[in-house]
Scaffold this active site. Structure first.
Site, PDB file in Angstrom:
ATOM      1  CG  ASP A   1       4.188 -11.935   8.891  1.00 40.22           C
ATOM      2  OD1 ASP A   1       4.272 -11.478   7.747  1.00 40.22           O
ATOM      3  OD2 ASP A   1       3.471 -11.436   9.778  1.00 40.22           O
TER       4      ASP A   1
ATOM      5  CG  HIS B   1      19.697   7.409 -34.487  1.00 43.25           C
ATOM      6  ND1 HIS B   1      20.071   8.572 -33.886  1.00 43.25           N
ATOM      7  CD2 HIS B   1      19.340   6.566 -33.479  1.00 43.25           C
ATOM      8  CE1 HIS B   1      19.940   8.456 -32.581  1.00 43.25           C
ATOM      9  NE2 HIS B   1      19.508   7.244 -32.300  1.00 43.25           N
TER      10      HIS B   1
ATOM     11  CD  GLN C   1       0.342  -9.631   9.861  1.00 44.47           C
ATOM     12  OE1 GLN C   1       1.123  -8.877   9.292  1.00 44.47           O
ATOM     13  NE2 GLN C   1       0.757 -10.773  10.402  1.00 44.47           N
TER      14      GLN C   1
ATOM     15  CG  HIS D   1       3.712  -6.129  12.121  1.00 49.94           C
ATOM     16  ND1 HIS D   1       5.031  -6.368  11.857  1.00 49.94           N
ATOM     17  CD2 HIS D   1       3.063  -7.236  11.720  1.00 49.94           C
ATOM     18  CE1 HIS D   1       5.177  -7.565  11.319  1.00 49.94           C
ATOM     19  NE2 HIS D   1       3.986  -8.117  11.218  1.00 49.94           N
TER      20      HIS D   1
ATOM     21  CD  GLU E   1       2.532  -6.289   4.233  1.00 53.11           C
ATOM     22  OE1 GLU E   1       1.996  -5.629   5.144  1.00 53.11           O
ATOM     23  OE2 GLU E   1       3.664  -6.780   4.342  1.00 53.11           O
ATOM     24  CG  HIS E   2      -0.058  -9.683   4.934  1.00 52.19           C
ATOM     25  ND1 HIS E   2       0.383  -8.693   5.783  1.00 52.19           N
ATOM     26  CD2 HIS E   2       1.038 -10.398   4.580  1.00 52.19           C
ATOM     27  CE1 HIS E   2       1.689  -8.792   5.934  1.00 52.19           C
ATOM     28  NE2 HIS E   2       2.129  -9.814   5.217  1.00 52.19           N
TER      29      HIS E   2
HETATM   30  P1  NAD Z   1      12.814  -0.389  11.952  1.00 52.92           P
HETATM   31  O1  NAD Z   1      14.085  -1.157  12.016  1.00 52.92           O
HETATM   32  O2  NAD Z   1      12.133  -0.265  10.636  1.00 52.92           O
HETATM   33  O3  NAD Z   1      13.069   1.089  12.478  1.00 52.92           O
HETATM   34  C1  NAD Z   1      13.858   1.349  13.578  1.00 52.92           C
HETATM   35  C2  NAD Z   1      14.687   2.574  13.302  1.00 52.92           C
HETATM   36  O4  NAD Z   1      13.849   3.701  13.106  1.00 52.92           O
HETATM   37  C3  NAD Z   1      15.613   2.914  14.421  1.00 52.92           C
HETATM   38  O5  NAD Z   1      16.845   2.282  14.209  1.00 52.92           O
HETATM   39  C4  NAD Z   1      15.708   4.438  14.335  1.00 52.92           C
HETATM   40  O6  NAD Z   1      16.924   4.786  13.761  1.00 52.92           O
HETATM   41  C5  NAD Z   1      14.592   4.854  13.424  1.00 52.92           C
HETATM   42  N1  NAD Z   1      13.724   5.817  14.104  1.00 52.92           N
HETATM   43  C6  NAD Z   1      12.835   5.568  15.075  1.00 52.92           C
HETATM   44  N2  NAD Z   1      12.251   6.719  15.487  1.00 52.92           N
HETATM   45  C7  NAD Z   1      12.821   7.720  14.765  1.00 52.92           C
HETATM   46  C8  NAD Z   1      12.651   9.136  14.720  1.00 52.92           C
HETATM   47  N3  NAD Z   1      11.764   9.761  15.501  1.00 52.92           N
HETATM   48  N4  NAD Z   1      13.373   9.836  13.839  1.00 52.92           N
HETATM   49  C9  NAD Z   1      14.254   9.229  13.026  1.00 52.92           C
HETATM   50  N5  NAD Z   1      14.467   7.887  13.035  1.00 52.92           N
HETATM   51  C10 NAD Z   1      13.752   7.149  13.888  1.00 52.92           C
HETATM   52  O7  NAD Z   1      11.855  -1.078  13.034  1.00 52.92           O
HETATM   53  P2  NAD Z   1      10.379  -0.806  13.487  1.00 52.92           P
HETATM   54  O8  NAD Z   1      10.213   0.597  13.913  1.00 52.92           O
HETATM   55  O9  NAD Z   1      10.055  -1.868  14.446  1.00 52.92           O
HETATM   56  O10 NAD Z   1       9.489  -1.004  12.201  1.00 52.92           O
HETATM   57  C11 NAD Z   1       9.399  -2.195  11.469  1.00 52.92           C
HETATM   58  C12 NAD Z   1       8.302  -1.995  10.437  1.00 52.92           C
HETATM   59  O11 NAD Z   1       8.410  -2.934   9.385  1.00 52.92           O
HETATM   60  C13 NAD Z   1       6.890  -2.120  11.005  1.00 52.92           C
HETATM   61  O12 NAD Z   1       6.164  -0.970  10.648  1.00 52.92           O
HETATM   62  C14 NAD Z   1       6.344  -3.347  10.291  1.00 52.92           C
HETATM   63  O13 NAD Z   1       4.979  -3.266  10.102  1.00 52.92           O
HETATM   64  C15 NAD Z   1       7.110  -3.281   8.996  1.00 52.92           C
HETATM   65  N6  NAD Z   1       7.182  -4.537   8.251  1.00 52.92           N
HETATM   66  C16 NAD Z   1       6.754  -4.495   6.960  1.00 52.92           C
HETATM   67  C17 NAD Z   1       6.824  -5.627   6.182  1.00 52.92           C
HETATM   68  C18 NAD Z   1       6.384  -5.558   4.760  1.00 52.92           C
HETATM   69  O14 NAD Z   1       6.743  -6.430   3.988  1.00 52.92           O
HETATM   70  N7  NAD Z   1       5.644  -4.553   4.368  1.00 52.92           N
HETATM   71  C19 NAD Z   1       7.359  -6.815   6.692  1.00 52.92           C
HETATM   72  C20 NAD Z   1       7.812  -6.813   8.017  1.00 52.92           C
HETATM   73  C21 NAD Z   1       7.732  -5.655   8.780  1.00 52.92           C
END
Ligand code: NAD
Length: 432
Positions: A354, A414, A252, A255, A320-321
């Site tokens: 996941d 009412h 995890q 991520h 969360e997990h």
């Molecule tokens: P994401 O798709 O959430 O974010 C990507 C987007 O962030 C990009 O498209 C961009 O537009 C934007 N971005 C990036 N930097 C930026 C900046 N400086 N300013 C403005 N916008 C910006 O993908 P990710 O970044 O890989 O994140 C995925 C997240 O989801 C991880 O943190 C993961 O831990 C989380 N997650 C949570 C769960 C849950 O159930 N809680 C499940 C799966 C994944």
């Protein structure tokens, strides 16, 4: 009993607050611009944050088929198998949600129906990894709930269409697929633009920008929950295998650089061995550039006196997990109420949840497990009440009760609605 820390997080809450403030300001300005300028603002931010500006953000049927054709057959078959598990569990959950109707007294009927939302958005993260499993969790679950129209948004990865995510979204039943990420995707779905339909509800995990956009837009649309950076907490006793604990914590931590991984155990030896194996595994983990930062900044190893204290502390974390690696893992079901999902025993793990076992992986983070569970079919349903009174006597008696209740609150209008029924059905005269 005082828990001792073998490892504390390097990052303090002050650092977090400063980051949150900055994220919040960026997100607000993007939302305001998209609200005012629609598609042209969406394009501006997609170019700025993702260097992505195709002729159309929406994929045509031909583009979807082209993307699917590029995905290896084994991956397509694995997507179908994982989606089968998600569907079976979601259908069982749907079947457990019942409509209700009760005659609370002769001629007075009260009920509720569980009606699906009509239009939902599904955010499938993809900034760092193509999180295609999020397509199963959001789109498929919405479809099992009965949502008519589901829009999927997912960002490009390194300037390319994420083919496997598109395949997963299509196979899960998405009605429209957009290659669009971050705040611009969430804002476009929430407020609607010339080319992107406004949704009534948006679900899906994402990074801090996505979570903050959902938070700011809540009210204008419904949201599932604020599923921010992934968290793992392992409760382990002295019988747990330290190598397994280390492996699962890192599963995890990879991520992102801000994913807390916490071990709570009654065994100092297990704690020390786990820390050793984490350092050892980081040397060969291809995602160590993220996992090592998470572990350094947010990782914790806490030693407690006994398992009662372990469960109590784990409940305070509301992670969360929560993975339970003890000889009697089902004890957690009785001893804990604050968590996104429980993973009981060594034969399962958070990665199963996941990717493929069938429970939903969109789960509450940052202690939200104190007040909500994760995404499930129920989140796409609106429990809506109705009432009917078929007895004149019951209507008249309710009219008297309503009149008195309303006048106690100084609501004369009412009260008159009640008086009217009393008068019509029981012949009581009123002087207004
Ligand atoms: P994401 O798709 O959430 O974010 C990507 C987007 O962030 C990009 O498209 C961009 O537009 C934007 N971005 C990036 N930097 C930026 C900046 N400086 N300013 C403005 N916008 C910006 O993908 P990710 O970044 O890989 O994140 C995925 C997240 O989801 C991880 O943190 C993961 O831990 C989380 N997650 C949570 C769960 C849950 O159930 N809680 C499940 C799966 C994944």
């Amino acid at each position: 009993m005082v828990a001792r820390r073998l490892k504390s997080p390097a990052v303090t809450s002050v650092d977090n607050a400063a980051t949150s403030q900055k994220v919040s300001e960026i997100v607000k300005s993007v939302i305001d611009d998209i609200r005012a300028n629609g598609d042209s603002a969406v394009r501006t931010y997609s170019e700025k944050f993702d260097k992505w500006s195709p002729a159309s953000f929406k994929l045509s049927d031909a583009q979807i088929q082209e993307a699917i054709a590029k995905v290896p057959e084994q991956t397509i078959s694995d997507i179908k198998e994982a989606q089968k598990n998600v569907r079976i569990f979601a259908e069982a959950q749907r079947a457990s949600i019942k409509d209700v109707e009760i005659e609370i007294q002769p001629g007075v009927f009260l009920g509720h129906r569980n009606n699906p939302i009509t239009t939902a958005g599904a955010y499938i993260p993809g900034g760092r990894y193509p999180l295609l499993a999020s397509a199963h969790m959001t789109i498929l679950t919405a479809k099992v709930a009965g949502v008519k129209h589901v829009i999927a948004c997912t960002p490009p990865i390194n300037g390319e269409i994420p083919n496997a995510t598109v395949a997963a979204a299509h196979l899960a039943g998405a009605d429209e697929i957009f290659i669009l990420g971050g705040t611009q995707a969430v804002a476009a779905m929430a407020v609607g633009t010339e080319t992107i339909r406004k949704v009534e509800f948006l679900a899906g995990p994402g990074n801090a920008f996505v979570a903050e956009a959902k938070r700011q837009l809540f009210g204008e649309m419904g949201i599932d929950l604020l599923a921010g950076p992934t968290e793992i907490l392992i409760v382990a006793d002295e019988h747990a295998d330290a190598f397994t604990v280390a492996t699962d914590l890192l599963s995890q931590a990879e991520h992102g650089p801000d994913s807390p991984a916490v071990l709570i155990t009654n065994s100092e030896q297990l704690g020390r061995q786990t820390m050793h194996f984490i350092e050892q595994q980081l040397k060969t983990l291809s995602t160590a550039h993220l996992a090592s930062v998470s572990w350094r900044d947010f990782g914790e190893v806490i030693i407690v006196d006994d398992m009662d204290e372990a469960y109590g502390l784990a409940d305070e974390y509301a992670s969360e997990h929560v993975q339970v690696l003890t000889q009697t893992p089902r004890d957690a079901l009785e001893n804990m109420t604050n968590y996104g999902a429980l993973f009981l025993g060594e034969k399962t793990c958070v990665s199963y949840g996941d990717k493929c076992i069938g429970t939903n992986h969109v789960l509450p983070t940052r202690k939200a497990g104190r007040y909500t569970g994760g995404l499930w079919v129920g989140k796409y349903l609106k429990t809506q009440t109705y009432q009917e009174v078929t007895s004149e006597k019951a209507s008249g008696e309710l009219g008297k009760l309503c009149g008195r209740c309303a006048r106690a609150e100084l609501f004369e209008g009412h009260a008159r609605s009640g008086d009217l029924r009393d008068s019509k059905y029981l012949g009581v005269k009123y002087d207004w």
